[in-house]
Design a protein around this motif. Sequence first.
Motif, PDB file in Angstrom:
ATOM      1  N   SER A 190       1.071  -1.466  -0.407  1.00 11.97           N
ATOM      2  CA  SER A 190      -0.049  -0.072  -0.286  1.00 11.97           C
ATOM      3  C   SER A 190       1.260   1.309   0.285  1.00 11.97           C
ATOM      4  CB  SER A 190      -0.937  -0.363   1.031  1.00 11.97           C
ATOM      5  OG  SER A 190      -0.286  -0.154   2.282  1.00 11.97           O
ATOM      6  N   VAL A 191       0.644   2.615  -0.407  1.00  7.54           N
ATOM      7  CA  VAL A 191       0.910   3.556   0.013  1.00  7.54           C
ATOM      8  C   VAL A 191       0.271   4.389   0.020  1.00  7.54           C
ATOM      9  CG1 VAL A 191       0.438   4.329  -3.022  1.00  7.54           C
ATOM     10  CG2 VAL A 191       2.528   5.564  -2.238  1.00  7.54           C
ATOM     11  N   LEU A 192       0.525   4.996   1.479  1.00  6.17           N
ATOM     12  CA  LEU A 192      -0.087   6.065   2.289  1.00  6.17           C
ATOM     13  C   LEU A 192       0.944   7.680   1.976  1.00  6.17           C
ATOM     14  CD1 LEU A 192      -0.023   3.702   3.722  1.00  6.17           C
ATOM     15  CD2 LEU A 192      -1.402   4.971   5.340  1.00  6.17           C
ATOM     16  N   ALA A 193      -0.260   8.942   1.163  1.00  2.24           N
ATOM     17  CA  ALA A 193       0.541  10.079   0.804  1.00  2.24           C
ATOM     18  C   ALA A 193      -0.872  11.156   1.242  1.00  2.24           C
ATOM     19  CB  ALA A 193       1.060  10.294  -0.095  1.00  2.24           C
ATOM     20  N   VAL A 194      -0.113  12.048   1.124  1.00  3.21           N
ATOM     21  CA  VAL A 194      -0.812  13.541   2.303  1.00  3.21           C
ATOM     22  C   VAL A 194      -0.074  14.827   1.198  1.00  3.21           C
ATOM     23  CG1 VAL A 194       1.317  14.092   3.918  1.00  3.21           C
ATOM     24  CG2 VAL A 194      -1.526  14.670   4.262  1.00  3.21           C
ATOM     25  N   ARG A 195      -1.921  15.594   1.257  1.00  2.97           N
ATOM     26  CA  ARG A 195      -1.806  16.793   0.852  1.00  2.97           C
ATOM     27  C   ARG A 195      -2.058  17.626   1.668  1.00  2.97           C
ATOM     28  NH1 ARG A 195      -5.116  19.410  -4.014  1.00  2.97           N
ATOM     29  NH2 ARG A 195      -3.334  20.432  -4.740  1.00  2.97           N
ATOM     30  N   SER A 196      -1.625  18.679   1.231  1.00  4.31           N
ATOM     31  CA  SER A 196      -2.429  19.856   2.331  1.00  4.31           C
ATOM     32  C   SER A 196      -3.152  20.894   1.047  1.00  4.31           C
ATOM     33  CB  SER A 196      -0.693  20.471   2.794  1.00  4.31           C
ATOM     34  OG  SER A 196      -0.333  21.688   1.166  1.00  4.31           O
ATOM     35  N   GLY A 199      -1.605  22.081  -1.155  1.00  2.00           N
ATOM     36  CA  GLY A 199      -0.897  21.570  -1.740  1.00  2.00           C
ATOM     37  C   GLY A 199       0.174  21.059  -2.942  1.00  2.00           C
ATOM     38  N   GLU A 200       0.866  21.087  -1.382  1.00  2.00           N
ATOM     39  CA  GLU A 200       2.232  20.257  -0.974  1.00  2.00           C
ATOM     40  C   GLU A 200       1.626  19.057  -0.926  1.00  2.00           C
ATOM     41  OE1 GLU A 200       3.870  23.708   1.304  1.00  2.00           O
ATOM     42  OE2 GLU A 200       2.148  22.067   2.207  1.00  2.00           O
ATOM     43  N   ILE A 201       2.854  18.221  -1.486  1.00  2.00           N
ATOM     44  CA  ILE A 201       2.585  16.442  -1.080  1.00  2.00           C
ATOM     45  C   ILE A 201       3.532  15.597  -0.554  1.00  2.00           C
ATOM     46  CG2 ILE A 201       1.989  13.770  -2.702  1.00  2.00           C
ATOM     47  CD1 ILE A 201       0.791  15.677  -4.059  1.00  2.00           C
ATOM     48  N   ALA A 202       3.428  14.686   0.483  1.00  2.00           N
ATOM     49  CA  ALA A 202       4.555  14.091   1.051  1.00  2.00           C
ATOM     50  C   ALA A 202       3.658  12.756   1.140  1.00  2.00           C
ATOM     51  CB  ALA A 202       4.958  14.424   2.585  1.00  2.00           C
ATOM     52  N   VAL A 203       4.647  11.507   0.935  1.00  2.00           N
ATOM     53  CA  VAL A 203       4.167  10.197   0.493  1.00  2.00           C
ATOM     54  C   VAL A 203       4.989   9.534   1.232  1.00  2.00           C
ATOM     55  CG1 VAL A 203       4.103   8.184  -1.290  1.00  2.00           C
ATOM     56  CG2 VAL A 203       3.750  10.014  -2.354  1.00  2.00           C
ATOM     57  N   TYR A 204       4.880   8.252   1.981  1.00  2.00           N
ATOM     58  CA  TYR A 204       4.995   7.543   3.283  1.00  2.00           C
ATOM     59  C   TYR A 204       5.737   6.198   2.781  1.00  2.00           C
ATOM     60  CZ  TYR A 204       3.120   9.982   7.049  1.00  2.00           C
ATOM     61  OH  TYR A 204       2.605  11.030   7.547  1.00  2.00           O
ATOM     62  N   PRO A 205       6.964   5.832   2.747  1.00  2.00           N
ATOM     63  CA  PRO A 205       7.814   4.433   1.645  1.00  2.00           C
ATOM     64  C   PRO A 205       6.716   3.317   2.047  1.00  2.00           C
ATOM     65  CG  PRO A 205       9.042   5.712   3.585  1.00  2.00           C
ATOM     66  CD  PRO A 205       7.874   5.677   4.675  1.00  2.00           C
ATOM     67  N   LEU A 206       6.871   2.436   0.711  1.00  2.00           N
ATOM     68  CA  LEU A 206       5.838   2.136   0.746  1.00  2.00           C
ATOM     69  C   LEU A 206       5.558   0.743   1.535  1.00  2.00           C
ATOM     70  CD1 LEU A 206       6.337   0.710  -2.997  1.00  2.00           C
ATOM     71  CD2 LEU A 206       4.642   1.354  -2.172  1.00  2.00           C
ATOM     72  N   SER A 274      -3.238   0.490   6.916  1.00  2.00           N
ATOM     73  CA  SER A 274      -1.662  -0.153   6.429  1.00  2.00           C
ATOM     74  C   SER A 274      -0.808   1.036   6.895  1.00  2.00           C
ATOM     75  CB  SER A 274      -2.069  -0.960   5.405  1.00  2.00           C
ATOM     76  OG  SER A 274      -1.905   0.348   4.390  1.00  2.00           O
ATOM     77  N   GLY A 275      -1.238   1.879   7.835  1.00  2.00           N
ATOM     78  CA  GLY A 275      -0.285   3.555   8.048  1.00  2.00           C
ATOM     79  C   GLY A 275       0.022   3.274   9.787  1.00  2.00           C
ATOM     80  N   HIS A 276      -0.452   2.667  10.603  1.00  2.00           N
ATOM     81  CA  HIS A 276      -1.135   2.400  11.707  1.00  2.00           C
ATOM     82  C   HIS A 276       0.418   2.437  13.000  1.00  2.00           C
ATOM     83  CE1 HIS A 276      -5.045   2.331  11.564  1.00  2.00           C
ATOM     84  NE2 HIS A 276      -5.341   1.402  12.428  1.00  2.00           N
ATOM     85  N   TRP A 277       1.473   2.135  11.774  1.00  2.00           N
ATOM     86  CA  TRP A 277       2.542   1.805  12.288  1.00  2.00           C
ATOM     87  C   TRP A 277       3.624   2.802  12.201  1.00  2.00           C
ATOM     88  CZ3 TRP A 277       6.540   4.302   9.026  1.00  2.00           C
ATOM     89  CH2 TRP A 277       6.008   4.350   7.224  1.00  2.00           C
ATOM     90  N   THR A 278       3.211   3.741  11.299  1.00  2.00           N
ATOM     91  CA  THR A 278       3.476   5.379  11.095  1.00  2.00           C
ATOM     92  C   THR A 278       3.550   6.042  12.665  1.00  2.00           C
ATOM     93  OG1 THR A 278       1.336   6.941  10.543  1.00  2.00           O
ATOM     94  CG2 THR A 278       3.184   5.900   8.909  1.00  2.00           C
ATOM     95  N   ILE A 279       2.459   6.141  13.738  1.00  2.00           N
ATOM     96  CA  ILE A 279       2.766   6.671  15.140  1.00  2.00           C
ATOM     97  C   ILE A 279       4.338   6.533  15.620  1.00  2.00           C
ATOM     98  CG2 ILE A 279       1.659   6.619  17.268  1.00  2.00           C
ATOM     99  CD1 ILE A 279      -0.283   5.463  16.032  1.00  2.00           C
ATOM    100  N   MET A 311       4.031  -3.409  12.083  1.00  2.00           N
ATOM    101  CA  MET A 311       1.760  -3.160  13.062  1.00  2.00           C
ATOM    102  C   MET A 311       1.772  -4.671  13.114  1.00  2.00           C
ATOM    103  SD  MET A 311      -1.254  -2.783  12.157  1.00  2.00           S
ATOM    104  CE  MET A 311      -1.098  -3.402  10.755  1.00  2.00           C
ATOM    105  N   VAL A 312       1.706  -5.265  13.688  1.00  2.00           N
ATOM    106  CA  VAL A 312       0.436  -7.093  14.077  1.00  2.00           C
ATOM    107  C   VAL A 312      -0.803  -6.208  14.501  1.00  2.00           C
ATOM    108  CG1 VAL A 312       0.802  -8.614  15.220  1.00  2.00           C
ATOM    109  CG2 VAL A 312       3.026  -7.463  14.570  1.00  2.00           C
ATOM    110  N   ASN A 313      -1.650  -6.539  14.024  1.00  2.00           N
ATOM    111  CA  ASN A 313      -2.735  -6.331  13.974  1.00  2.00           C
ATOM    112  C   ASN A 313      -3.256  -6.885  15.796  1.00  2.00           C
ATOM    113  OD1 ASN A 313      -3.877  -3.837  13.275  1.00  2.00           O
ATOM    114  ND2 ASN A 313      -4.909  -5.225  11.287  1.00  2.00           N
TER     115      ASN A 313
END
Length: 375
Positions: A190-196, A199-206, A274-279, A311-313
């Motif tokens: 999965s790919v997670l990203a955020v846009r402000s 219009g700035e975009i930041a992408v988390y590692p795959l 799939s982005g909970h590990w980012t905490i 991350m383990v659910n």
Amino acid sequence: MTIAILGGGQLARMLVLAGTPLGLRFRCLDPAPDAVAGHVCEHLCAPFDDPDALAKLARGAEVVTFEFENVPAATTERLLQHGPVRPHPRALATGQDRLFEKQLFQHLGMGVPEYRTAHTLAELQAAVAAVGAPCIVKTRRLGYDGRGQARLKPGPELAAAIAAAHRELTRGNDGGLIVERFVPFQRELSVLAVRSLRGEIAVYPLVENVHEGGILRRSRAPAPDVSTATSKQAHDFVAAVLQDLDYVGVLAIELFDLGGTLLANEMAPRVHNSGHWTIEGSVCSQFENHVRAVAGLPLGSTAMAHGQATMVNCISTLPARDAALALPGVHVHAYGKQPRENRKVGHATVVGADRAAVDALAAKVSALPPARGEW
Ligand SMILES: Nc1ncnc2c1ncn2[C@@H]1O[C@H](COP(=O)(O)OP(=O)(O)OP(=O)(O)O)[C@@H](O)[C@H]1O
Ligand SMILES: [Mg+2]
């Protein structure tokens, strides 16, 4: 500044926990009296289509956001009368319907599993014949955690299985179905990203994800053994989706990796499991970045904080509390939900510099005995 959240489950709860240190306040709306975001912010307990509750939710709030995408269009239209809604309901409408998602992905040049749509039994039979078995029938709308799906195998039982799938999957909904060819993927990413707002975009590692029974069990980041070309393809693709939808907030896209070739499965217009590990695993988590984005604030870094994260659910039950907390370096998140079959009740994240060590500790978490009773 107050942020209103439609939905009060664990995603809303983690948004609140991430945004509170920024000095933000939160209010959520959820019809469940025991909605777990209610433990950490003001909770309005009312149906999502209650106009008075929606007005109360939005009152004095800078912005309304969502923790889930299956919101009736009438609800989002009402909310727009009160102020900004981010991400915009247009993005939600796309994320609510598997056909619209696939059409958008294809429009942006991304491959998807071969598919056909159907309503009637005759259309479903024709769709299965066109796509070929094995295949998966999914409701176009309202599916999650593998619900609203039927897997069809080739063979003498196929005709009966198609009829049963049609009966079960069209009960109590609008009857819109999609048939997808079963993709023999090597793994799921999965790919997670955020846009402000600017219009700035930041992408988390795959991220590499393991599902069992249609439910996410484990995520590893960064996904091991990803080529630069694959990572660039995913990065460019998510950025194109964000731009096309003029999106504000965090977006997740699930991908099938066929050994260097990526196909897009679905998108979630919100923070994602799939982005909970980012905490603990990222400099700025998906939750904080979503809050920053919808509040019009600058984004935080999506870089890894410690090199590796797993991350383990916790599905159905949490692990035994004392045993889990005795493992050094394990970050446990209990959502405060009552244990129930196939319910996501928590997760645990392990971070570190060494992939093998992180995996070994995550395996220990998975092997913990279940908790008896409440935490
Ligand atoms: N076309 C396909 N080929 C092979 N496997 C598939 C296909 N579609 C779905 N799956 C499997 O089923 C899982 C759940 O499917 P999907 O993501 O479409 O549904 P979902 O119910 O929305 O899931 P979630 O809410 O957990 O994201 C996928 O992660 C994948 O493991
Ligand atoms: Mg999915």
